[in-house]
Design a protein around this motif. Structure first.
Motif, PDB file in Angstrom:
ATOM      1  N   PRO A 108      46.429 -50.878  39.197  1.00  0.00           N
ATOM      2  CA  PRO A 108      46.548 -51.428  40.548  1.00  0.00           C
ATOM      3  C   PRO A 108      45.229 -51.295  41.310  1.00  0.00           C
ATOM      4  N   THR A 109      44.791 -52.380  41.901  1.00  0.00           N
ATOM      5  CA  THR A 109      43.526 -52.365  42.632  1.00  0.00           C
ATOM      6  C   THR A 109      43.720 -53.029  43.979  1.00  0.00           C
ATOM      7  N   LEU A 110      42.899 -52.668  44.907  1.00  0.00           N
ATOM      8  CA  LEU A 110      42.867 -53.280  46.221  1.00  0.00           C
ATOM      9  C   LEU A 110      41.540 -54.010  46.340  1.00  0.00           C
ATOM     10  N   ILE A 111      41.602 -55.312  46.544  1.00  0.00           N
ATOM     11  CA  ILE A 111      40.384 -56.117  46.638  1.00  0.00           C
ATOM     12  C   ILE A 111      40.114 -56.369  48.115  1.00  0.00           C
ATOM     13  N   LEU A 112      38.987 -55.899  48.585  1.00  0.00           N
ATOM     14  CA  LEU A 112      38.611 -56.073  49.977  1.00  0.00           C
ATOM     15  C   LEU A 112      38.236 -57.531  50.244  1.00  0.00           C
ATOM     16  N   SER A 113      38.365 -57.954  51.490  1.00  0.00           N
ATOM     17  CA  SER A 113      38.052 -59.340  51.832  1.00  0.00           C
ATOM     18  C   SER A 113      36.577 -59.656  51.582  1.00  0.00           C
ATOM     19  N   VAL A 114      35.693 -58.663  51.741  1.00  0.00           N
ATOM     20  CA  VAL A 114      34.267 -58.867  51.474  1.00  0.00           C
ATOM     21  C   VAL A 114      34.042 -59.109  49.985  1.00  0.00           C
TER      22      VAL A 114
END
Length: 89
Positions: A36-42
């Motif tokens: 599981p990963t969280l991809i930042l908007s940047v």
């Protein structure tokens, strides 16, 4: 000994304690991503610019979870590296 529950279905009584199709599959566990990963908007904006596609077309590779062009017209399910491994090259 208690009898299994029954329900009326279309005018006939159906036993809720019995399978209806000859066999019953076990309940499947919830499917979760392996990584599981969280991809930042940047990061999403940078990947979108690098791949030359809109941000909504980005998604994870099914093999390695690398961010790639996953959705939209002519998009792939696997990245180039995973495709080469799957094709034996």
């Amino acid at each position: 000994m208690t009898r299994p529950a029954a329900a009326k279905v279309g005018g006939s009584t159906v036993s809720l304690g019995q399978p209806t199709g000859g066999f019953t599959l076990p309940r499947m566990p919830a499917q979760r991503s392996r990584h599981p990963t969280l991809i930042l908007s940047v990061e999403r904006a940078a990947a979108s610019a690098a791949l030359g596609c809109p941000a909504w077309e980005l998604g994870p590779c099914l093999g390695c979870d690398q961010l790639m062009r996953r959705y939209g017209r002519d998009a792939a399910m696997f990245c180039g590296v995973c495709r080469a491994l799957l094709n034996g090259r």
